[in-house]
Enzyme design. Structure first.
Site, PDB file in Angstrom:
ATOM      1  N   GLU A 265      33.664  47.678  44.931  1.00 21.58           N
ATOM      2  CA  GLU A 265      33.961  46.249  45.057  1.00 21.58           C
ATOM      3  C   GLU A 265      35.470  46.130  44.934  1.00 21.58           C
ATOM      4  OE1 GLU A 265      35.486  43.116  43.803  1.00 21.58           O
ATOM      5  OE2 GLU A 265      34.103  43.081  42.102  1.00 21.58           O
ATOM      6  N   CYS A 302      38.078  38.676  40.867  1.00 20.71           N
ATOM      7  CA  CYS A 302      37.866  39.049  42.262  1.00 20.71           C
ATOM      8  C   CYS A 302      37.313  37.888  43.074  1.00 20.71           C
ATOM      9  CB  CYS A 302      36.923  40.249  42.350  1.00 20.71           C
ATOM     10  SG  CYS A 302      35.390  40.049  41.434  1.00 20.71           S
TER      11      CYS A 302
END
Length: 505
Positions: A265, A302
């Site tokens: 990720e 994020c």
């Protein structure tokens, strides 16, 4: 520090290591009094070999035993008490209230996976019985289930020292599946990593799990992570961090003689589309909420809303100026590390120099300040680097001339973790074309909410198309995250006594 089995080794195996590094204060950059040894190649090999030896006995412990193990880890995390919180606060600059919430999330993740695997239904058993009378040939007995891949290499994130770190969601998912874990601690919070690792080791002892079911290796060089990923006994990799780091690990893994899956990720700019009803009726509240989302955790998420999408309409200027004023009124907290802070300032300066941008926030001669710039969709498409993630309290407002240009711009977006739409239901329905485009770009679509907040839920998807992740079919949050560490196997015409319990009649 390297943990191998039941040992916490600071001298016996680290004597060969010439590289040491300190636990540092995020606020001052000064040493906090703990020195760590970078793992040698030999130590890394020992950790992986211990995980490999533990694989079969750990897998064979069964779902209920591993569920008890996960719950015990959660209890041991809680028993670390204030020391755990204070150590993380010193190393990351994150506030105690934030860390208390993240610790609870970490414990909840462990307990959630325990509940998910306890019954054994998670293996997705499929029983397709034989038919001896089928013509022209008899049908065989076929039975399928999920089984663990083997030792997993997991890398922690800088911005979530608990929930995406040593005892975080990736570790919980891998252990739940039956995969031993070799964890690469994050060099920004090594003391926090060590404390979490000791909690897991205590849980191993209390639940009589194989000693090599978990190992921690420390290090700040790329050599440590690279050595771990290319080790032939490692069968999968999970990573949360930068695009550069995740892509490097992915490239190493797919070039091995035996390529392995990498679930990296790697961040996202998480576009937020603001429709006209919001500009007209909810301008003040939405500006304040967006500014809060952009600056939450100093923008070090994020899922930070790094791009605000608008169509040229009355009230836009006032709306964007209000967001800028709200951002200027918020003083960002300490960044996670000195290097992250420096990279943020550099990224902001780069953005403000792109042709066609207009700054909507105070310039700030030095230090960390919130940032927002405005640019037309046409200029943004001419200068796509405006959309490169700036990790911190920063966002870019992209204004399109009409819906057609907005759709065209959205088609140029790369893969995202999230995409958000703010507006009334009828208005969103009329914008179905752009919603359809965003669906192809993101792992999670949000209506009238904000992306900074990932609910730990069975239905959650925390993932998305490349480059948000290296595998858009997976999630790193939620129950189905376990399937990153498994593969399907089919048993054909097996005697009942030789079948796994889950596949027996």
């Amino acid at each position: 520090m390297t943990l191998t089995g039941k040992q916490i080794i600071q001298g016996e195996y680290t004597a060969a290591s010439k590289d040491i590094f300190d636990s540092l204060s995020a606020g001052t950059g000064k040493p906090l009094g703990q020195t760590f040894y970078e793992a040698t190649d030999g130590e890394i090999d020992l950790a992986v070999e211990a995980a490999f030896e533990a694989f079969k006995p750990f897998r064979d412990k069964g779902h209920r035993a591993r569920a008890a193990f996960l719950r015990t880890i959660a209890s041991e995390i809680e028993l670390l008490g204030d020391l755990f919180l204070e150590t993380a606060a010193n190393e990351t600059g994150l506030g105690l209230d934030r860390l208390k919430g993240e610790r609870m999330r970490t414990m909840n993740q462990l307990n959630a996976f325990a509940g998910f695997i306890e019954s054994g239904e998670w293996v997705r058993a499929i029983i397709d019985r034989a038919d001896a009378d089928r013509k022209p040939i008899p049908k065989p007995d076929l039975r399928q289930m999920q089984i663990p891949l083997g030792p997993a290499a997991i890398f922690g994130a800088s911005n979530f020292p608990f929930a995406f770190s040593v005892a975080g969601g990736d570790t919980a998912a891998a252990l739940a599946s039956g995969c031993p874990v070799v964890f690469k601690g994050h060099p920004a919070h090594p003391a926090t990593c060590e404390l979490a690792a000791t909690a897991i080791l205590h849980a191993i002892e209390k639940t009589d799990m194989p000693a090599g079911a978990f190992n921690l290796i420390q290090g700040r060089s790329t050599r440590v992570g690279s050595r771990l990923v290319v080790h032939p006994l490692i069968k999968s990799v999970a990573f949360t961090g930068s695009f550069k780091g995740g892509k490097a690990l992915y490239d190493l893994a797919v070039r091995r003689p035996e390529p392995i899956p990498v679930y990296a990720e790697m961040g996202s700019v998480n576009p937020v589309l603001v429709l006209s009803s919001v500009i007209k009726d909810k301008r003040e509240a939405t500006a304040k909420q967006l500014a809060g989302s952009i600056t939450l955790g100093s923008g070090q998420f994020c899922t930070n809303p790094g791009v605000i999408l608008l169509i040229d309409q009355p009230g836009n200027n006032e709306f964007l100026e209000k967001i800028g004023a709200e951002l200027d009124a918020i003083t960002p907290a300490t960044m996670l590390t000195k290097s992250i802070g420096e990279a943020y300032i550099s990224g902001v300066q780069r953005q403000r120099q792109i042709p066609g941008t207009k700054s909507l926030t105070i310039e700030g001669a030095e230090g960390i300040v919130s940032n927002m710039v405005r640019i037309s969709a046409a200029d943004a498409m001419r200068h796509p680097d405006i959309l490169e993630e700036v990790f911190g309290p920063s966002s870019v407002a992209v204004v399109s001339g009409d819906m057609n240009e907005l759709v065209a711009f959205c088609k140029t977006l790369s893969g995202q973790l999230t995409a958000t739409i703010l507006g009334e239901p009828e208005e969103i329905e009329n914008a179905s074309e752009v919603v359809d485009v965003l669906r192809e770009k993101a792992g999670r679509l949000i209506v009238n909410g904000y992306p900074t907040g990932v609910e730990v839920s069975p239905a959650m998807v925390h993932g998305g198309p490349y480059p948000a992740t290296t595998d858009s079919r997976s999630t790193s949050v939620g129950a189905t995250a376990i399937y990153r560490f498994t593969r399907p196997i089919c048993y054909q015409n097996f005697p009942t006594a030789l079948l796994p319990v889950e596949l027996r009649d």
